[in-house]
Motif scaffolding. Structure first.
Motif, mmCIF file in Angstrom:
data_model
loop_
_atom_site.group_PDB
_atom_site.id
_atom_site.type_symbol
_atom_site.label_atom_id
_atom_site.label_comp_id
_atom_site.label_asym_id
_atom_site.label_seq_id
_atom_site.Cartn_x
_atom_site.Cartn_y
_atom_site.Cartn_z
ATOM 1 N N VAL A 1 0.872 -1.170 0.000
ATOM 2 C CA VAL A 1 0.000 0.000 0.000
ATOM 3 C C VAL A 1 0.918 1.231 0.000
ATOM 4 N N ASP A 2 1.052 1.875 -1.144
ATOM 5 C CA ASP A 2 1.895 3.069 -1.279
ATOM 6 C C ASP A 2 0.985 4.269 -1.518
ATOM 7 N N ARG A 3 1.204 5.328 -0.714
ATOM 8 C CA ARG A 3 0.344 6.508 -0.805
ATOM 9 C C ARG A 3 1.143 7.785 -0.597
ATOM 10 N N VAL A 4 0.679 8.859 -1.227
ATOM 11 C CA VAL A 4 1.127 10.202 -0.880
ATOM 12 C C VAL A 4 0.133 10.685 0.160
ATOM 13 N N ARG A 5 0.616 11.004 1.361
ATOM 14 C CA ARG A 5 -0.244 11.456 2.448
ATOM 15 C C ARG A 5 -0.306 12.984 2.403
ATOM 16 N N MET A 6 -1.517 13.535 2.531
ATOM 17 C CA MET A 6 -1.709 14.976 2.366
ATOM 18 C C MET A 6 -2.547 15.562 3.499
ATOM 19 N N LEU A 7 -2.312 16.839 3.766
ATOM 20 C CA LEU A 7 -3.156 17.640 4.642
ATOM 21 C C LEU A 7 -3.618 18.834 3.832
ATOM 22 N N ASP A 8 -4.920 19.004 3.744
ATOM 23 C CA ASP A 8 -5.500 20.091 2.946
ATOM 24 C C ASP A 8 -4.905 20.112 1.539
ATOM 25 N N GLU A 9 -4.757 18.934 0.956
ATOM 26 C CA GLU A 9 -4.261 18.756 -0.415
ATOM 27 C C GLU A 9 -2.767 19.088 -0.591
ATOM 28 N N VAL A 10 -2.048 19.347 0.502
ATOM 29 C CA VAL A 10 -0.617 19.610 0.440
ATOM 30 C C VAL A 10 0.113 18.304 0.756
ATOM 31 N N PRO A 11 1.000 17.832 -0.124
ATOM 32 C CA PRO A 11 1.700 16.573 0.144
ATOM 33 C C PRO A 11 2.647 16.706 1.333
#
Length: 159
Positions: free
Chosen positions: A45-55
């Motif tokens: 499971v590989d993901r780009v984690r974001m807060l308010d669409e900011v990586p």
């Protein structure tokens, strides 16, 4: 709990962009970490984690296939991998982690919208259940200027 419209506007919205969600086989190093034979099925499971669409980070996680039953039908854009594993009846009890600074390569820099060579914080961790069985391995690379690590340590009375 329902938040007021004003308060909910102030809360950061966490989400993920899924890069890879697939069954693979354990390499020698992965097999050693999970205490299994090389070639044993592992779910990636590989993901780009974001807060308010900011990586904020790129998270590359591995879970033994027997634990990951049904992962193909889960939308990991808004679901926590920890929550999914515990909802399947597994208890995440202990984690060992190592954190160090590394330069971002081209692929990582692209995902995090930073320059190649920019220092990132790389955390490698193994999460085990109460019997010390490894349930999750992850390598998370954080954009150093967008991440704060807060820790708490407790010493037991018999230490």
């Amino acid at each position: 709990m329902k938040l007021s419209p004003l308060l909910s506007a102030l809360v950061d919205q966490a989400s993920s962009r899924v890069l890879r969600l697939e069954l693979g086989t354990a390499t020698y190093d992965e097999a050693e970490a999970f205490q299994i034979a090389p070639g044993t099925p592992l779910y990636r499971v590989d993901r780009v984690r974001m807060l308010d669409e900011v990586p904020i980070a790129v998270d590359e996680s591995l879970v033994p296939a027997d634990i990951a039953a049904g992962f193909d039908g889960i939308d990991f854009t808004n679901r926590s991998l920890y929550d999914v594993i515990t909802s399947l009846g597994f208890q995440l009890a202990q984690a060992e982690a190592t954190i160090e600074a590394r330069p971002a390569d081209a692929a990582l820099a692209g995902h995090l919208a930073i320059a190649v060579g920019t220092p990132v914080l790389e955390m490698r961790q193994i999460v085990c259940d109460r019997t010390q069985r490894p349930l999750l391995s992850s390598t998370i690379r954080y954009a150093g200027d967008r991440y704060r690590l807060r820790t708490s340590f407790t010493r037991s009375a018999d230490a």
